[in-house]
Design an enzyme around this catalytic site. Structure first.
Site, PDB file in Angstrom:
ATOM      1  CD  GLU A 181      -3.076  -0.846   2.218  1.00 17.85           C
ATOM      2  OE1 GLU A 181      -2.794  -0.230   3.260  1.00 17.85           O
ATOM      3  OE2 GLU A 181      -4.213  -1.286   1.971  1.00 17.85           O
ATOM      4  CD  GLU A 250      -4.582  -5.823   2.935  1.00 17.60           C
ATOM      5  OE1 GLU A 250      -5.262  -5.099   3.691  1.00 17.60           O
ATOM      6  OE2 GLU A 250      -3.353  -5.717   2.812  1.00 17.60           O
TER       7      GLU A 250
HETATM    8  C1  GAL Z   1      -4.340  -2.504   5.100  1.00 18.06           C
HETATM    9  C2  GAL Z   1      -2.978  -3.160   5.285  1.00 18.06           C
HETATM   10  C3  GAL Z   1      -3.084  -4.438   6.079  1.00 18.06           C
HETATM   11  C4  GAL Z   1      -3.906  -4.197   7.306  1.00 18.06           C
HETATM   12  C5  GAL Z   1      -5.268  -3.654   6.924  1.00 18.06           C
HETATM   13  C6  GAL Z   1      -6.171  -3.346   8.086  1.00 18.06           C
HETATM   14  O1  GAL Z   1      -4.185  -1.167   4.828  1.00 18.06           O
HETATM   15  O2  GAL Z   1      -2.406  -3.434   4.035  1.00 18.06           O
HETATM   16  O3  GAL Z   1      -1.809  -4.893   6.412  1.00 18.06           O
HETATM   17  O4  GAL Z   1      -3.231  -3.297   8.115  1.00 18.06           O
HETATM   18  O5  GAL Z   1      -5.106  -2.466   6.248  1.00 18.06           O
HETATM   19  O6  GAL Z   1      -6.365  -4.446   8.850  1.00 18.06           O
END
Ligand code: GAL
Length: 844
Positions: A181, A250
């Site tokens: 990110e 994600e």
């Molecule tokens: C994203 C990040 C993850 C985790 C998630 C929130 O921004 O890539 O590692 O932190 O947010 O749980």
């Protein structure tokens, strides 16, 4: 000699290992292709250090059974290289073993090397020693940083290659990730940030792993890096490169939790909706973040203030149990999507807009068509006419019709059981009542200087306030800052109204003046910089101020997060206020002058001492703790800085074990020397924002459906069975209590399914199950027809089959799991006019 034995042994294993074949992984504008076949990849994040090797096979099996074909994990740099160039891949850090377990289940793996990972993990995965290298700047074009990053990344890639773990070598890894990110924060790094992105891409490419690389949330990802999406919804995402497939690294299945915060929940209806829409709009790779969240053992949680539990409301709960109905409802979706793999990845696509955010998407390939009917309206159900048939699509849902005629799945119609989890007493204790552990205790004591003005075992003395992690290298949460100064008998600071004022960057401070505790304070409401102020009394002569500063996880996210300060930042002042009475007469009774005298201590000599005595004495570890004297009598309660110790029997059976720490304040706990994490029960979740109902419709955010208001933000702590000695009483629990608490109510329990409800539509197969060898003991309710009410208060409707209850009793009682064909032919005719539903409640 040793190496030739090693060669022999590896040759032997090579010989007996089943042959695995190299896979050709590539991608095109439509999908990731494996050996030339375009794939639908359904993946779930399981972080190996957040569980234990004993849990891995069952977690991965449950993921596979849940319809996933891929497991994703980050690699945690600071866990593997806690000290520079000293690597640890043992126990729950055994990345190779984890990936081989994935491979053994026949699943693919996605390796997100980072090595910055965010992940609510301490310092985002960076080792703190990195911060202390002169001249370093994190995550930007900086030679020192790039050298360390490439060193660690190379260690990992080489290890993977050595173990033949890339798909190109016959291993499970089909995709790797570099950075994480970075696009979200690139603005903080100017032009150097852009060059850093290019450098990351070149570094990744240089490894020639034979599998694609992704960079998530990186809209300028240089080809051939694939830019991927993270978020609660990614259906509208398009990668920057038209030749990249649409990938979602994600999909947040819930959210993480902080100390003092409520439990976030994301409904499965909304989660399934987001997934179905992603595939409706051309997605091919989707990863649940998290599929199993697990536990932040030790001091691994970031934040600051991330709880020890990283449950995340994921499909597998913190302990590895199925989080139902989430797991089951998604499983049905996964199996269905995978059955449509060919048509989704090769088919031509057309869509029909019905207005009101309702769209039909039709995929056609080799004479076969599959349809998605999506309704993005958060309030209104839609009824549409598709090829002369009427379909109702509930608000905020997607229907899937694999043959474009029969609705097989709708994201809002949940046919899986809802499990009600219960905590059971420790059966190994023969139900002793009341449940009481026998405790021993030992004082931590407070640091102060000896007769010669020296602090034993101190690290250094300097005329400066130092940033905490720069001193501790984060080897402990605790850092003492100790200083002294002299006060003469005529010093105005000796007055009645003297205060100590300390500015700290957080997170907790305990202050002592002349060996007496004067107060403690912790950062609240996300404000980690605060001023501590207390009245104090000084002596004539020498005075000593000892400040214990405590961190609760280092930040893990944001531009330049690595530079966020911790510890006593100053100023540190002693302020005396004196009423100048001799002026009162001149000014009249009502008026007088207060003179403030400030003694600034920030540039005094400060002596630094890292950690607790008990940490140095290794009191947490039964191997060492017996060397020190523990007391059995006069167990203190509500007393700060106390170590407690007890022994207990391992709970029998196979259900996950937890320890209920109710009564304790804040501290750290260990079982048989293994950290089970920090605890903080005295920090209650805020009273506001919870609701007993949760409408899945409309855009989700982490504050939408919260529970646990006004209660300790985390009461139960997971004790993986790997940490326990199964034989008799031979288990030790040690806790360090920092704020003061009462251990008398602490107890070990197991977590299992107590009862379960389901409300399934005709035409489905309903799987009912207890767990851990527990069987269905009773069918508390069953009605097939038009039942009403909700779990716990079901009632029969106008029409129902008279034989449903007895059929279900016959099929389920005495069994750990049973399967019900929700149809009239199995459960008996109902005489209802509408589609039948089955409502059932079982007791395990
Ligand atoms: C994203 C990040 C993850 C985790 C998630 C929130 O921004 O890539 O590692 O932190 O947010 O749980």
């Amino acid at each position: 000699m040793a190496s030739s034995i090693f060669l022999l042994i590896s040759a032997f294993f090579l010989f007996i290992t089943l042959p695995s074949f190299a896979l050709n992984v590539s991608h095109d504008g439509r999908a990731i292709t494996i050996d030339g076949e375009r794939r639908i990849l359904l993946s779930g994040s399981i972080h190996y250090p957040r569980s234990t090797p004993g849990m891995w096979p069952s977690l991965i099996k449950k993921a596979k059974e849940g319809g996933l074909n891929t497991i994703e994990t980050y690699v945690f740099w600071n866990a593997h290289e806690a000290q520079r160039r000293q690597y640890d891949f043992s126990g729950n850090l055994d990345l190779v073993r984890f990936l081989k377990t994935v491979q053994d289940e026949g699943l693919y793996a996605v390796l997100r090397i980072g090595p910055y990972v965010c992940a609510e993990w301490n310092y985002g995965g960076f080792p703190v020693w990195l911060h202390n290298i002169p001249g370093i700047k994190f995550r930007t074009k900086n030679d020192v940083f790039m050298n360390e990053m490439s060193n660690f990344t190379t260690v990992i890639v080489d290890m993977m290659k050595h173990e033949n773990l890339f798909a190109s070598q016959g291993g499970p890894i089909i995709i790797s990730q570099i950075e994480n990110e970075y696009g979200n924060v690139i603005g903080s790094y100017g032009n150097d940030g852009k060059e850093y992105v290019q450098w990351c891409a070149n570094l990744a490419q240089s490894y020639q792993t034979g599998v694609p690389w992704v960079m998530c949330q990186q809209s300028d990802a240089p080809s051939p890096m694939i830019n991927t999406c993270n978020g609660w919804y990614c259906d509208q995402f398009t990668p920057n490169n038209p030749n990249s497939p649409k990938m979602w690294t994600e999909n947040w299945t819930g959210w993480y939790k902080g100390w003092g915060l409520q439990d976030p929940h994301r409904t499965v209806e909304d989660l399934a909706y987001a997934v179905a829409r992603f595939f409706q709009y051309g997605g091919t790779f989707q990863n649940y973040y998290m599929y199993h969240g697990g536990t932040n053992f030790g001091r691994t949680s970031g934040g600051p203030y991330i709880t020890t539990s990283y449950d995340y409301d994921a499909p597998l709960d913190e302990y590895g149990n199925l989080n139902q109905p989430k797991w089951g409802h998604l499983k049905q979706l996964h199996l269905l999507l995978r059955s449509m793999e060919k048509v989704l990845t090769h088919g031509s696509v057309r869509s029909i807009e019905y207005g009101n955010m309702t769209t039909a998407t039709i995929y056609s390939y080799e004479g076969k068509s599959s349809c998605f009917f999506g309704n993005g309206n958060a309030e209104n159900d839609a009824t549409i006419n598709f090829e002369n048939t009427m379909y109702t699509v509930p608000a905020w849902s997607v229907s899937i019709l694999p043959d474009c005629f029969t609705e097989v799945y709708n994201t809002a119609k949940v046919n899986s059981q809802t499990s009600v989890m219960v905590k059971k007493g420790n059966a190994a204790d023969d139900f002793e009542e009341p449940y009481v552990l026998k405790w021993q205790w030992r004082d931590e004591g407070f640091e102060h200087s000896n007769k010669n003005g020296l602090v034993e075992d101190s690290l250094m003395t300097v005329e400066q306030l130092l940033e905490q992690k720069a001193v501790t290298n984060d080897t402990s949460d605790y850092l003492w800052y100790i200083t002294s100064f002299n006060v003469k008998n005529n010093d105005p600071i000796l007055g009645k109204d003297t205060t100590l004022q300390v500015n700290t960057a957080g997170h907790i401070i305990h202050a002592f003046v002349n060996g007496r505790h004067v107060g403690s304070q912790y950062a609240q409401n996300g404000k980690y910089n605060f001023t501590f102020e207390r009245k104090i009394k000084l002596n004539i002569g020498r005075n000593e101020i000892a400040l214990l500063s405590v961190t609760v996880g280092l930040p893990n996210y944001g531009g330049n997060f690595d530079l966020v300060q911790t510890g006593i930042s100053g100023p540190v002042n002693v302020v005396g206020r004196e009423r100048l009475d001799d002026l009162t007469q001149k000014l009249g009774d009502e008026k007088y002058i207060i003179q403030e005298v400030t003694k600034e201590l920030a540039f005094n000599k400060w002596t630094y001492k890292i950690g607790l005595r008990g940490e140095r004495q290794q009191l947490h570890d039964p191997v060492h703790s017996h060397r020190w004297r523990w007391f059995g009598d006069n167990l203190p309660t509500s007393k700060m800085f106390v170590w407690y110790k007890t022994t207990f029997k391992a709970p029998t059976g196979s259900d996950p074990v937890v320890v209920d720490l109710m009564g304790l304040g804040k501290g750290h706990a260990w079982v048989n020397g293994h950290s089970i994490g920090r605890y903080w029960l005295s920090y209650l979740a805020s009273e506001d924002g919870c609701s007993s109902t949760c409408d899945y419709r409309g855009t989700y955010s982490n504050s939408k459906c919260m529970t646990n208001c006004g209660k300790p933000s985390q009461r139960w702590y997971h004790v993986p069975r790997d940490f326990l000695n199964a034989d008799d009483n031979n288990n030790t629990l040690v806790v360090f209590e920092e704020f003061g608490g009462n251990p008398w109510n602490v107890k070990f329990q197991t977590v299992t399914v107590g009862s379960a409800c389901a409300n399934a539509y005709e035409g489905n197969t309903l799987e009912l199950s207890c767990q851990g060898g527990n069987v269905v003991s009773q069918i508390r309710f069953a009605s097939f027809g038009s039942p009403n009410g909700a779990c716990g208060s079901f009632g029969a409707g106008q029409c129902e089959s008279p034989s449903a209850l007895s059929t279900i009793q016959k099929a389920c009682i005495g069994k750990e799991r049973c399967s019900i064909d929700v149809s009239e032919s199995y459960l008996g005719p109902t005489g209802c006019k509408e589609t039948n539903r089955l409502a059932v409640e079982i007791i395990c």
